[in-house]
Write a protein that holds these residues in place. Sequence first.
Motif, mmCIF file in Angstrom:
data_model
loop_
_atom_site.group_PDB
_atom_site.id
_atom_site.type_symbol
_atom_site.label_atom_id
_atom_site.label_comp_id
_atom_site.label_asym_id
_atom_site.label_seq_id
_atom_site.Cartn_x
_atom_site.Cartn_y
_atom_site.Cartn_z
ATOM 1 N N LEU A 187 15.555 20.437 67.121
ATOM 2 C CA LEU A 187 16.803 20.674 66.396
ATOM 3 C C LEU A 187 16.674 21.875 65.458
ATOM 4 O O LEU A 187 17.598 22.686 65.345
ATOM 5 C CB LEU A 187 17.190 19.434 65.602
ATOM 6 N N ILE A 188 15.534 21.998 64.810
ATOM 7 C CA ILE A 188 15.316 23.143 63.918
ATOM 8 C C ILE A 188 15.348 24.442 64.728
ATOM 9 O O ILE A 188 15.962 25.438 64.320
ATOM 10 C CB ILE A 188 13.980 23.000 63.175
ATOM 11 N N GLY A 189 14.696 24.428 65.872
ATOM 12 C CA GLY A 189 14.693 25.627 66.704
ATOM 13 C C GLY A 189 16.078 25.995 67.207
ATOM 14 O O GLY A 189 16.485 27.157 67.153
ATOM 15 N N ALA A 190 16.826 24.972 67.676
ATOM 16 C CA ALA A 190 18.134 25.234 68.285
ATOM 17 C C ALA A 190 19.230 25.493 67.260
ATOM 18 O O ALA A 190 20.147 26.280 67.522
ATOM 19 C CB ALA A 190 18.527 24.052 69.175
ATOM 20 N N CYS A 191 19.148 24.832 66.097
ATOM 21 C CA CYS A 191 20.249 24.891 65.135
ATOM 22 C C CYS A 191 19.965 25.764 63.920
ATOM 23 O O CYS A 191 20.884 26.035 63.128
ATOM 24 C CB CYS A 191 20.597 23.482 64.662
ATOM 25 N N VAL A 192 18.718 26.193 63.745
ATOM 26 C CA VAL A 192 18.375 27.015 62.584
ATOM 27 C C VAL A 192 17.731 28.327 63.015
ATOM 28 O O VAL A 192 18.265 29.415 62.766
ATOM 29 C CB VAL A 192 17.440 26.247 61.620
ATOM 30 N N LEU A 193 16.563 28.230 63.655
ATOM 31 C CA LEU A 193 15.824 29.449 63.979
ATOM 32 C C LEU A 193 16.577 30.346 64.954
ATOM 33 O O LEU A 193 16.645 31.577 64.752
ATOM 34 C CB LEU A 193 14.455 29.071 64.563
ATOM 35 N N LEU A 194 17.146 29.758 66.002
ATOM 36 C CA LEU A 194 17.833 30.564 67.010
ATOM 37 C C LEU A 194 19.089 31.234 66.467
ATOM 38 O O LEU A 194 19.224 32.469 66.549
ATOM 39 C CB LEU A 194 18.155 29.697 68.230
ATOM 40 N N PRO A 195 20.044 30.501 65.874
ATOM 41 C CA PRO A 195 21.260 31.169 65.395
ATOM 42 C C PRO A 195 21.005 32.131 64.244
ATOM 43 O O PRO A 195 21.546 33.252 64.233
ATOM 44 C CB PRO A 195 22.167 30.010 64.976
ATOM 45 N N TYR A 196 20.194 31.734 63.276
ATOM 46 C CA TYR A 196 19.990 32.624 62.134
ATOM 47 C C TYR A 196 19.048 33.778 62.474
ATOM 48 O O TYR A 196 19.119 34.842 61.858
ATOM 49 C CB TYR A 196 19.495 31.831 60.930
ATOM 50 N N GLY A 197 18.170 33.571 63.447
ATOM 51 C CA GLY A 197 17.383 34.701 63.958
ATOM 52 C C GLY A 197 18.287 35.699 64.658
ATOM 53 O O GLY A 197 18.135 36.925 64.499
ATOM 54 N N GLU A 198 19.246 35.186 65.435
ATOM 55 C CA GLU A 198 20.223 36.063 66.096
ATOM 56 C C GLU A 198 21.038 36.832 65.067
ATOM 57 O O GLU A 198 21.326 38.024 65.238
ATOM 58 C CB GLU A 198 21.145 35.216 66.977
ATOM 59 N N GLU A 199 21.398 36.163 63.971
ATOM 60 C CA GLU A 199 22.160 36.833 62.909
ATOM 61 C C GLU A 199 21.365 37.985 62.306
ATOM 62 O O GLU A 199 21.893 39.094 62.106
ATOM 63 C CB GLU A 199 22.516 35.825 61.823
ATOM 64 N N LEU A 200 20.097 37.744 62.026
ATOM 65 C CA LEU A 200 19.265 38.793 61.425
ATOM 66 C C LEU A 200 19.083 39.966 62.383
ATOM 67 O O LEU A 200 19.169 41.135 61.976
ATOM 68 C CB LEU A 200 17.901 38.206 61.030
ATOM 69 N N VAL A 201 18.848 39.676 63.656
ATOM 70 C CA VAL A 201 18.708 40.750 64.654
ATOM 71 C C VAL A 201 20.004 41.547 64.757
ATOM 72 O O VAL A 201 19.995 42.779 64.819
ATOM 73 C CB VAL A 201 18.323 40.152 66.024
ATOM 74 N N ARG A 202 21.127 40.836 64.757
ATOM 75 C CA ARG A 202 22.428 41.506 64.830
ATOM 76 C C ARG A 202 22.651 42.430 63.635
ATOM 77 O O ARG A 202 23.142 43.555 63.771
ATOM 78 C CB ARG A 202 23.520 40.443 64.926
ATOM 79 N N CYS A 203 22.264 41.962 62.451
ATOM 80 C CA CYS A 203 22.422 42.785 61.244
ATOM 81 C C CYS A 203 21.511 44.011 61.288
ATOM 82 O O CYS A 203 21.924 45.111 60.896
ATOM 83 C CB CYS A 203 22.119 41.943 60.002
ATOM 84 N N ARG A 204 20.290 43.824 61.765
ATOM 85 C CA ARG A 204 19.362 44.967 61.845
ATOM 86 C C ARG A 204 19.866 45.996 62.846
ATOM 87 O O ARG A 204 19.779 47.205 62.607
ATOM 88 C CB ARG A 204 17.968 44.470 62.240
ATOM 89 N N ARG A 205 20.371 45.541 63.988
ATOM 90 C CA ARG A 205 20.900 46.477 64.986
ATOM 91 C C ARG A 205 22.086 47.259 64.435
ATOM 92 O O ARG A 205 22.189 48.476 64.640
ATOM 93 C CB ARG A 205 21.316 45.711 66.244
ATOM 94 N N ALA A 206 22.978 46.568 63.733
ATOM 95 C CA ALA A 206 24.140 47.244 63.153
ATOM 96 C C ALA A 206 23.708 48.254 62.104
ATOM 97 O O ALA A 206 24.284 49.346 62.004
ATOM 98 C CB ALA A 206 25.088 46.207 62.542
ATOM 99 N N ALA A 207 22.688 47.913 61.305
ATOM 100 C CA ALA A 207 22.195 48.842 60.278
ATOM 101 C C ALA A 207 21.602 50.087 60.927
ATOM 102 O O ALA A 207 21.832 51.221 60.454
ATOM 103 C CB ALA A 207 21.161 48.152 59.406
ATOM 104 N N ARG A 208 20.838 49.898 62.016
ATOM 105 C CA ARG A 208 20.267 51.072 62.710
ATOM 106 C C ARG A 208 21.360 51.922 63.330
ATOM 107 O O ARG A 208 21.279 53.165 63.320
ATOM 108 C CB ARG A 208 19.268 50.601 63.774
#
Length: 217
Positions: A177-198
């Motif tokens: 549950l931690i992997g599916a509901c926390v690490l995966l979505p919020y990891g995706e959010e951080l990657v998305r923010c980094r890509r937009a910043a670049r």
Amino acid sequence: MSQGQAAGIARGATADVGDATTRFLLYGLLPGWFVPGLADWAMHRRTRIEDTAGTKESLIHSLMMAEVGLPIALTLRYEVNPLLLSVQLGAAAVHEATALWDVRTAVHSDREVKPVEQHIHSFLESLPFGGLVSLMCLHADQVRSLLRGGRGDPDAWRLVPRRRPLSPGYLAGIGLLIGACVLLPYGEELVRCRRAARARKRRALAHRATLRKVKGS
């Protein structure tokens, strides 16, 4: 009814309430915590966090999850004692301060924090305190030991493995549950923010290069 009978009923009721509270924490509050967490992530995505508050707010979200995740992980593996209660109380205080920082960061950016997101935050802020207060009620003797500084208890200030370990199946389920509901979505959010910043940085560099060419012509 005699005093002895009343005491016996009280002892039985206490045991039943304790078991029910433990089951609620393990199978109700903890798994249910992921629901507002996912809802909050969805609100960040809907309000395009990558184009507004960006990486800074996303990193604050990661910090808050670490502040909550550490005491939860310790509580699942170790006995509640003054040391663990101190970690839990400290983490709750730090998490509350970080939550204020998070909202301030979002409000001062171009990201709109809508009323529904603020309501979701109320769950994310209250659930840690609800879980902590329940644990303190279940382990009132350890609360008293903490107030005495752990005097007379040789295990007060060290991590003691649970006498009745949680089942591997339960721990695996919580891990999934931690992997599916926390690490995966919020990891995706951080990657998305980094890509937009670049991408913004590349556009800014290209714009400056174009201006230099125009000035030089």
